[in-house]
Design an enzyme around this catalytic site. Structure first.
Site, PDB file in Angstrom:
ATOM      1  N   ASP A 180       0.856  -1.021  -0.194  1.00  0.00           N
ATOM      2  CA  ASP A 180      -0.105   0.004  -0.013  1.00  0.00           C
ATOM      3  C   ASP A 180       1.073   1.163  -0.204  1.00  0.00           C
ATOM      4  OD1 ASP A 180      -2.458   1.478   0.259  1.00  0.00           O
ATOM      5  OD2 ASP A 180      -1.705   2.098   2.264  1.00  0.00           O
ATOM      6  N   SER A 181       0.358   2.287  -0.315  1.00  0.00           N
ATOM      7  CA  SER A 181       1.044   3.562  -0.205  1.00  0.00           C
ATOM      8  C   SER A 181       1.260   3.997   1.237  1.00  0.00           C
ATOM      9  CB  SER A 181      -0.006   4.814  -0.918  1.00  0.00           C
ATOM     10  OG  SER A 181      -1.073   5.033  -0.080  1.00  0.00           O
ATOM     11  N   CYS A 211      -4.227  -1.400  -2.216  1.00  0.00           N
ATOM     12  CA  CYS A 211      -4.338   0.070  -2.595  1.00  0.00           C
ATOM     13  C   CYS A 211      -5.275  -0.048  -3.688  1.00  0.00           C
ATOM     14  CB  CYS A 211      -3.082   0.724  -2.689  1.00  0.00           C
ATOM     15  SG  CYS A 211      -2.993   2.183  -3.318  1.00  0.00           S
ATOM     16  N   GLU A 249      -2.657   8.897   7.845  1.00  0.00           N
ATOM     17  CA  GLU A 249      -1.156   8.628   7.932  1.00  0.00           C
ATOM     18  C   GLU A 249      -0.590   9.389   9.016  1.00  0.00           C
ATOM     19  OE1 GLU A 249       1.444   6.925   6.107  1.00  0.00           O
ATOM     20  OE2 GLU A 249      -0.520   5.920   5.084  1.00  0.00           O
ATOM     21  N   CYS A 265     -10.823   3.123  -0.839  1.00  0.00           N
ATOM     22  CA  CYS A 265      -9.585   3.455  -0.480  1.00  0.00           C
ATOM     23  C   CYS A 265      -9.245   2.781   0.891  1.00  0.00           C
ATOM     24  CB  CYS A 265      -9.427   5.183  -0.160  1.00  0.00           C
ATOM     25  SG  CYS A 265      -7.726   5.284   0.595  1.00  0.00           S
ATOM     26  N   HIS A 294      -7.260   3.034   3.107  1.00  0.00           N
ATOM     27  CA  HIS A 294      -7.036   3.985   4.309  1.00  0.00           C
ATOM     28  C   HIS A 294      -8.450   4.267   5.037  1.00  0.00           C
ATOM     29  CE1 HIS A 294      -3.340   4.616   2.762  1.00  0.00           C
ATOM     30  NE2 HIS A 294      -2.964   5.506   3.818  1.00  0.00           N
TER      31      HIS A 294
END
Ligand code: DGL
Length: 264
Positions: free
Chosen positions: A10-11, A73, A152, A183, A185
């Protein structure tokens, strides 16, 4: 049987939402995870750069001898899943198709919302996949560029986060019966998103949905990890600060984790 780990990329920390579901549904499987938090968010970046970065993560996972790769992701799945899948000789899964199918299954009135990063929304991939499977669905997409940076920085409950979520999702309020968290996240913000959308809106976690596909492929290729192998050595890597990653991962997974910083 195949006792090698499953690789997740994932990012940043978003793919942990997929890992948590994997640990719940398939607790015998071992995980190697790489999050590129130093370069997150990917969503506002050009497709070519997302492609390059994703390949770097894929190549990193291949050095860890994984038996399967999960592109945990949506942004990377939208840009490069088909290409990675075609080039590797191990199974490669993305998170978009499982999310699209789950939304169709869940909707009662055919009104589906999709929230994601600017790239995922711009790619229009959810609408295309949903309409290809079920043309009568009405899909409304909305980019939420402010969500990933908040996650994040581990701002999951702050009043700033609540304000941003409420303001961003306002255009979809009352307009959809099902909302795809497009997404990985976003499930970390789930309580706030649910609160904003109202209790009757069904939230679809695209990453969690993909774990069912992981299970199907493990069975199909007969590459499940042996149940006699009890010692699990999950490994987590981040391109940013290992301590911060561990803080988020441990809270989310409810597990002590080993995190190592890497440079790609
Ligand atoms: N978790 C990624 C996704 O599912 C976030 C991408 C980003 O870094 O913007 O799209």
């Amino acid at each position: 049987m195949d006792n090698r780990p499953i690789g997740f990329l994932d990012s940043g920390v978003g793919g942990l939402t997929v890992v948590r579901e994997l640990m719940r549904q398939l607790p015998h499987e071992e995980v190697v995870y790489i999050g590129d938090s130093a370069r997150a968010p990917y969503g506002p970046r050009p497709a070519e750069q997302i492609r390059d970065y994703t390949w770097q993560l894929v190549n990193f996972l291949l050095t860890k001898d994984v038996k399967m790769i999960v592109i945990a992701c949506n942004t990377a799945t939208a840009v490069v899943w088909e290409e990675v899948k075609a080039k590797l000789d191990i199974p490669v899964l993305g998170v978009i198709l499982p999310g699209a199918s789950a939304a169709i299954k869940s909707t009662t009135g055919g009104k589906i919302g999709v929230i994601g990063t600017p790239m995922t929304v711009q790619s229009d991939i959810y609408r295309q996949k949903i309409e290809a499977l079920s043309p009568e669905m009405e899909v409304q997409s909305l980019a939420c560029p402010k969500f990933v940076p908040l996650v994040e920085s581990n701002e999951l409950q702050s009043s700033l986060t609540k304000k941003v979520v409420y303001e961003t999702l306002h255009p979809l309020a009352g307009k959809v019966d099902t909302l795809v968290l497009g997404c990985t996240h976003y499930p970390l913000l789930r309580p706030i998103i649910q609160n904003m959308m109202g209790p009757s809106v069904k939230l679809i976690d695209s990453g969690a949905e993909c774990v069912r596909d992981i299970s199907v492929l493990l069975n199909y290729f007969e590459i499940n990890r042996s149940r006699d192998k009890h010692e699990l050595n999950h490994r987590f890597y981040t391109t940013a600060n290992a301590k911060r990653f561990a803080e988020i991962a441990e809270n989310w997974l409810n597990l002590k984790v080993n995190v190592e910083h890497v440079t790609l």
